[in-house]
Write a protein that holds these residues in place. Structure first.
Motif, mmCIF file in Angstrom:
data_model
loop_
_atom_site.group_PDB
_atom_site.id
_atom_site.type_symbol
_atom_site.label_atom_id
_atom_site.label_comp_id
_atom_site.label_asym_id
_atom_site.label_seq_id
_atom_site.Cartn_x
_atom_site.Cartn_y
_atom_site.Cartn_z
ATOM 1 N N ALA A 314 0.825 -1.202 0.000
ATOM 2 C CA ALA A 314 0.000 0.000 0.000
ATOM 3 C C ALA A 314 0.865 1.259 0.000
ATOM 4 O O ALA A 314 0.586 2.220 -0.731
ATOM 5 N N VAL A 315 1.909 1.273 0.824
ATOM 6 C CA VAL A 315 2.796 2.440 0.881
ATOM 7 C C VAL A 315 3.506 2.627 -0.461
ATOM 8 O O VAL A 315 3.621 3.749 -0.978
ATOM 9 N N HIS A 316 3.963 1.536 -1.035
ATOM 10 C CA HIS A 316 4.651 1.629 -2.329
ATOM 11 C C HIS A 316 3.700 2.161 -3.399
ATOM 12 O O HIS A 316 4.072 3.055 -4.185
ATOM 13 N N ALA A 317 2.474 1.635 -3.428
ATOM 14 C CA ALA A 317 1.496 2.112 -4.403
ATOM 15 C C ALA A 317 1.175 3.582 -4.161
ATOM 16 O O ALA A 317 1.043 4.374 -5.112
ATOM 17 N N ALA A 318 1.050 3.974 -2.900
ATOM 18 C CA ALA A 318 0.729 5.372 -2.588
ATOM 19 C C ALA A 318 1.817 6.306 -3.086
ATOM 20 O O ALA A 318 1.527 7.389 -3.626
ATOM 21 N N HIS A 319 3.080 5.921 -2.905
ATOM 22 C CA HIS A 319 4.174 6.765 -3.407
ATOM 23 C C HIS A 319 4.127 6.860 -4.931
ATOM 24 O O HIS A 319 4.397 7.932 -5.494
ATOM 25 N N ARG A 320 3.805 5.760 -5.581
ATOM 26 C CA ARG A 320 3.720 5.797 -7.039
ATOM 27 C C ARG A 320 2.604 6.737 -7.514
ATOM 28 O O ARG A 320 2.702 7.346 -8.570
ATOM 29 N N LEU A 321 1.536 6.823 -6.728
ATOM 30 C CA LEU A 321 0.353 7.571 -7.143
ATOM 31 C C LEU A 321 0.296 8.977 -6.572
ATOM 32 O O LEU A 321 -0.605 9.751 -6.905
ATOM 33 N N ALA A 322 1.249 9.309 -5.696
ATOM 34 C CA ALA A 322 1.153 10.559 -4.927
ATOM 35 C C ALA A 322 1.009 11.790 -5.810
ATOM 36 O O ALA A 322 0.253 12.723 -5.478
ATOM 37 N N ALA A 323 1.699 11.806 -6.939
ATOM 38 C CA ALA A 323 1.670 13.006 -7.786
ATOM 39 C C ALA A 323 0.280 13.310 -8.310
ATOM 40 O O ALA A 323 -0.019 14.455 -8.664
ATOM 41 N N GLY A 324 -0.584 12.309 -8.366
ATOM 42 C CA GLY A 324 -1.943 12.525 -8.861
ATOM 43 C C GLY A 324 -2.884 13.099 -7.825
ATOM 44 O O GLY A 324 -4.058 13.352 -8.133
ATOM 45 N N PHE A 325 -2.401 13.292 -6.591
ATOM 46 C CA PHE A 325 -3.256 13.791 -5.511
ATOM 47 C C PHE A 325 -2.524 14.936 -4.806
ATOM 48 O O PHE A 325 -1.967 14.784 -3.721
ATOM 49 N N PRO A 326 -2.527 16.099 -5.438
ATOM 50 C CA PRO A 326 -1.669 17.209 -4.991
ATOM 51 C C PRO A 326 -2.117 17.866 -3.685
ATOM 52 O O PRO A 326 -1.339 18.608 -3.074
ATOM 53 N N ASP A 327 -3.350 17.608 -3.248
ATOM 54 C CA ASP A 327 -3.840 18.309 -2.056
ATOM 55 C C ASP A 327 -3.538 17.568 -0.759
ATOM 56 O O ASP A 327 -3.981 18.001 0.311
ATOM 57 N N GLY A 328 -2.817 16.479 -0.828
ATOM 58 C CA GLY A 328 -2.413 15.812 0.405
ATOM 59 C C GLY A 328 -2.317 14.313 0.244
ATOM 60 O O GLY A 328 -3.076 13.688 -0.506
ATOM 61 N N GLN A 329 -1.333 13.732 0.949
ATOM 62 C CA GLN A 329 -1.194 12.269 1.015
ATOM 63 C C GLN A 329 -1.032 11.912 2.491
ATOM 64 O O GLN A 329 -0.006 12.209 3.096
ATOM 65 N N TYR A 330 -2.073 11.321 3.050
ATOM 66 C CA TYR A 330 -2.138 11.072 4.491
ATOM 67 C C TYR A 330 -1.976 9.583 4.784
ATOM 68 O O TYR A 330 -2.571 8.734 4.110
ATOM 69 N N PHE A 331 -1.239 9.303 5.837
ATOM 70 C CA PHE A 331 -1.090 7.921 6.326
ATOM 71 C C PHE A 331 -1.584 7.886 7.764
ATOM 72 O O PHE A 331 -1.127 8.676 8.613
#
Length: 1008
Positions: A314-331
């Motif tokens: 999940a963390v790896h996928a989130a990092h790959r996708l982070a650029a598509g969600f510019p308003d925040g990436q929360y864990f």
């Protein structure tokens, strides 16, 4: 429509149908398919095919050879659907559907990845391009690289792969993964020293990693190489990178993502993330369209057992996708299974999220509903990625979900979150052996340790391919330089408790499992522990019910709960099993239970196996001996319905490995009656369905158990079954010993039913060895006993055997009468297996007396019965005898197909005697169709088998067949020698075939 057909050229050529490899044929046929696949759905001219593949052949011959190869190839790639290899002027094409050719899938993923890169979505681009690269199995067309056409195609494909790798590296550099890319880029540069784009990427990765001097050294090296090899200077793009590195240009720094105010709380990504490419692609396929459209809140749940790697993925996928969600990436960790911590209350979780998002404490309202509303309001209109880790259930998660479209939620949980109906689910299984080995090697960090090493493979196997276990074992290798992979593998193999070995610092696999176990209510904990008592690999609801002494409905409910908690898996509908390490955990827990209760639970399970096997085995029994006494133990309160042949066959096949494991368990745990009687109950099924090796092993275990238990009757019964099996496999001396001992024991016990069974099998053995008088005498004695006892099944079995002997001695009238009576008895008893056996024997009598129509009908009847019942042995016999009738009526293609199918079936379960008979029949057919060379080859194989196992009748038939083939060729001397040997054997054993061979010799003037 999915045909199940898959073609692969990104590695050695391969074709798969339904996941199984399809043999393509010889080198020319493989080359033909590869050339057509390289131009899939496009016409390749005949001239090009001939030039590329058959250029060494004369023109006319080459055209004919091409047509033959095309015809064969069409059969190979038929796939059960419309034709794949089509004739289209001026040549041929292979029709490939979307997704069937790995090259097409590769090119589609690369195109999508490049499109994502152009649109500024490096996360999606990187995942797509990695998924594309994962399709490669090695060097393309590796098994055909010396074919002239393949050299160009290989160069083209390798160039495509390299371009895709460069694009993927560009995406990963944009994602800030420069540190992890340095080693890979170093290897690629060494492999492609003149490729300037790779040099520039390596310089950028080194510079961003704080290694400016090394980046400049890369430029000096490429400048030297280009001058020495090509006499040129580096291009403008690479020179610009060099100048920027020299000047420490800020433009080289990783740019801040769009929306600089975004809050980032994701944990550190793993630079060398290993495996899970399929699962990543699955996530991406679901997330990509949602993220692009912004139409809904995307919810994706990743579930799996403890230690399976949910959070890492999940963390790896989130990092790959982070650029598509510019308003925040929360864990947000929800601590569903954190030692010493209670699961996070949703109200507290909302406080944490709101504070992280920048709200002041005084802005956070009291109560979970108000806080959830405030959270949704804060997210309205934003695109955020929220990772909720280790959720205990859907109730904990639901208040935390955004309320407006455009955001993405990733959830990890040990529980299947089935109540989140709008969530897309990715359920993780253990790693593949290759992925597990690669993970161990990466984490161990040992120079010289390779993923292909036998010790690495053994460690990962013993670690159950579980990422958590592999990580702990790799840590031990990393922190103990004196240890070797070989010694660690040996320690694991010898360990009484493997879980105790799998620990590091204050973490252990057993502790992770323990947290899942503690979540269960008491009754489910008890059932889980009792699964540690199961001797076999899997179980169903009936086994669970008897094991836990509960109702079937309760057992099913508990199984559903344990399945939802990922403590058991369901590999097939209604069949459950534990992961190897969870099984060890259950055994460890069960060892602490009251021994008397555990013993009683195991006893109920073993009683269930025995009683149900006896009930199911009646459909396959040739004797009632095993049912003459009540079995030990109590009948189960719940058992599956096995009243029909099909139900019985399905249950026995599903439980066959478990029944075998139960026998071994009973033999070593003092439950000797079960160890002796379960093999007897399974016997007829095992023999009918070709499980002969398993039957032999079970008989030996059963005999040893009966001897230790001083149960002479069970010993004698199992010896009779073993003797019959040894007769079937051609081990006649061993069969004679086993049957003589069985008969002796039954006589000592005054057991008439057992004596009749032993005599029947002795009659069968005598007929195989050509002692027809002894065979008839044994059958007649057995028949008299069966009649005295009123044993109708025994009478039918003995009459069937007697009829076969009468046919072999030429007494066709008596044979027909015996077989008709056997057939009637089997019909009255509803014994379909016996009916099929009597029918194909009757068909042989009808054939040998010239009634071919009736013979064919009998064999077709026998074949239909055997096919309906899944009786492979019966099918093989009926096919072999049907082929003889087809020969006699001139249906040579039909005869060849029947004999070949029979031969393959006989070989599949080791029936050597009948293998020889089928080979003789094929040899006889080849002589009739003037293929005398093939005929002698088939007969020679049959002759070798017959002499090896001591089967004089088939030996004589093989010699006769060879003699007939030589007569067909006009080689009278060789023909006479073989025919005379055949005649001598027929006369010695009293076979009526002696007259036929003598007549052949007389007709051709070959009598001495």
């Amino acid at each position: 429509m999915d045909s199940g057909l898959v073609f692969g050229i990104l590695g050695p050529l391969e074709v798969r149908l339904g996941g199984s490899l399809v043999p393509v044929g010889g080198p020319r046929q493989r080359a033909l398919l590869a050339l057509l696949l390289c131009h899939a759905n496009r016409v390749v001219s005949r001239d090009q095919l001939v030039e590329e593949l058959l250029g060494d052949q004369p023109a006319g011959s080459a055209e004919r050879m091409l047509r033959v190869q095309i015809s064969r190839l069409r059969k190979v790639v038929a796939g059960g659907g419309p034709p794949r290899v089509l004739a289209r002027p001026p040549g041929y094409l292979v029709r490939v559907e979307p997704g069937e050719l790995d090259l097409d899938v590769f090119e589609q993923r690369v195109a999508a990845g490049r499109d994502a890169l152009r649109r500024g979505d490096p996360g999606r681009a990187a995942v797509l391009l990695r998924a594309a690269e994962s399709l490669w199995r090695g060097r393309p067309l590796a098994d055909l690289e010396f074919e002239p056409f393949a050299r160009f195609e290989i160069q083209r494909l390798v160039a495509q792969r390299l371009l895709a790798a460069e694009d993927r590296i560009e995406a990963e550099l944009a994602l800030g993964q420069h540190g992890a890319l340095c080693p890979e880029l170093g290897l690629l540069v060494a492999e492609h020293p003149l490729r300037e784009r790779l040099r520039g990427q390596l310089m950028l990765a080194l510079y961003r990693s704080g290694r400016q001097a090394e980046a400049l050294a890369v430029f000096r090296e490429v400048r030297r190489v280009l001058d020495a090899e090509l006499g040129i200077e580096p291009g403008p793009a690479l020179r610009q990178v060099h100048e920027q590195v020299l000047a420490a240009d800020p433009l080289l720094d990783l740019p801040a993502p769009a929306g600089a105010a975004a809050t980032r709380t994701l944990p550190r990504d793993i630079a060398g993330f290993t495996g899970r490419e399929r699962e990543l692609a699955q996530l991406l396929d679901g997330i990509g369209p949602q993220a692009a459209s912004g139409a809904v809140v995307g919810i994706h749940a990743i579930d799996g057992m403890a230690g399976i790697g949910k959070t890492t993925l999940a963390v790896h996928a989130a990092h790959r996708l982070a650029a598509g969600f510019p308003d925040g990436q929360y864990f947000l960790p929800l601590h569903g299974h954190t030692p010493g911590q209670r699961p996070v209350d949703p109200a507290d979780a909302l406080v944490s999220l709101l504070l992280t998002a920048g709200l002041a404490p005084q802005q956070i309202p009291p109560g979970v509903e108000a806080r959830a509303a405030r959270w949704r309001d804060h997210l309205a209109g934003k695109k955020i990625l929220l990772l909720l880790d280790d959720a205990v259930g859907h109730e904990q998660v639901r208040p935390l979900l955004p309320g407006t479209a455009g955001s993405l939620v990733l959830i990890t949980s040990r529980r299947r979150l089935t109540a989140l109906q709008d969530a897309a689910v990715v359920s993780l299984d253990v790693l593949s052996p290759d992925e597990a080995a690669a993970l161990l090697v990466r984490l161990a960090g040992r120079p010289g340790l390779g993923a292909g090493d036998a010790a690495v493979r053994e460690i990962t196997r013993l670690g159950g391919y579980l990422p958590l276990a592999i990580g702990m074992l790799a840590s031990q290798l990393r922190h103990h330089p004196a240890w070797t992979a070989v010694s660690l593998a040996a320690e694991l193999a010898d360990a009484q408790d493997r879980l105790a070995v799998m620990r590091t610092e204050n973490l252990s696999v057993g502790a992770a499992f323990g947290l899942s176990y503690q979540d269960l209510p008491d009754d489910q904990q008890r059932l889980f522990r009792r699964f540690g008592l199961v001797p076999g690999a899997d179980f169903d609801a009936y086994a669970a019910a008897v094991l836990d002494d509960t109702s079937l409905a309760t057992a099913r409910r508990h199984l559903d709960e344990l399945y939802d908690q990922h403590l058991i898996t369901e590999p097939a509908p209604g069949r459950y099993q534990l992961h190897d390490l969870l099984r060890e955990h259950a055994r460890t827990l069960a060892a602490a239970d009251d021994p008397a209760e555990s013993d009683a639970a195991a006893g109920r399970l073993l009683d269930y196996y025995l009683h149900t096997a006896l009930a199911a085995g009646r459909h396959f029994a040739t004797s009632t001996a095993v049912y003459r006494h009540l079995p030990p133990g109590d009948p189960p309160a719940y058992a599956p319905d096995v009243t029909t042949y099909q139900q019985a066959a399905e249950w026995l096949e599903a439980e066959r490995p478990n029944l075998h494991a139960a026998v071994d368990y009973c033999a070593t745990r003092g439950r000797l009656p079960h160890a002796a009687q379960i093999p007897a109950a399974m016997s007829g099924f095992l023999l009918d369905h070709g499980h002969w090796a398993q039957a032999a092993a079970l008989y030996q275990t059963g005999i040893a158990a009966a001897q230790r238990d001083r149960d002479r009757r069970s010993e004698a019964d199992t010896l009779t079954q073993l003797g019959f099996l040894q007769s079937l496999t051609g081990d006649y001396p061993a069969a004679a010993t086993a049957l003589a001992r069985a008969l002796e024991l039954h006589r000592d016990l005054h057991d008439q039913l057992g004596q009749a069974d032993a005599l029947t099998e002795l009659g069968f053995l005598h007929s195989l060895t050509g002692d027809y008088p002894a065979a008839a005498a044994s059958h007649l004695q057995a028949l008299a006993v069966a009649r005295d006892l009123g044993d109708r099944l025994g009478q039918a079995t003995t009459l069937n055997g007697l009829g076969k002997v009468q046919r072999l001695t030429g007494d066709y009238t008596a044979a027909a009468a015996s077989l008709q009576r056997a057939l009637a008895l089997y019909g009255d008893l509803g014994n379909r297996r016996g009916q099929a056996d009597a029918l194909y024997s009757l068909g042989m009598v009808q054939q040998e007396t010239g009634d071919y129509t009736a013979a064919a009908a009998s064999q077709q009847q026998a074949l239909a019965l055997s096919r309906e019942d899944g009786d492979r042995s019966g099918q093989a016999h009926a096919l072999n005898h049907l082929g003889l009738v087809q020969q006699l009526t001139g249906d040579y293609p039909g005869a060849a197909a029947s004999h070949q199918q029979a031969l393959e079936l006989f070989r599949s379960f080791g029936h050597r005697r009948c293998e020889a008979a089928a080979l003789n029949n094929l040899g006889q057919l080849a002589t009739q169709t003037a293929d005398t060379c093939s005929s002698r080859h088939q007969h020679a194989q049959a002759l070798a088998i017959a002499r090896e196992i001591g089967m004089p009748l088939e030996e004589a038939h093989a010699l006769e067949g060879i003699g007939r083939s030589y007569l067909k060729d006009g080689s009278r001397r060789q023909a006479a020698a073989h025919l005379r040997q055949a005649l001598t054997i027929h006369q010695r054993i009293g076979s009526p075939d002696a007259q036929r061979v003598q007549e052949i010799l007389r007709h051709h003037g070959l009598l001495p």
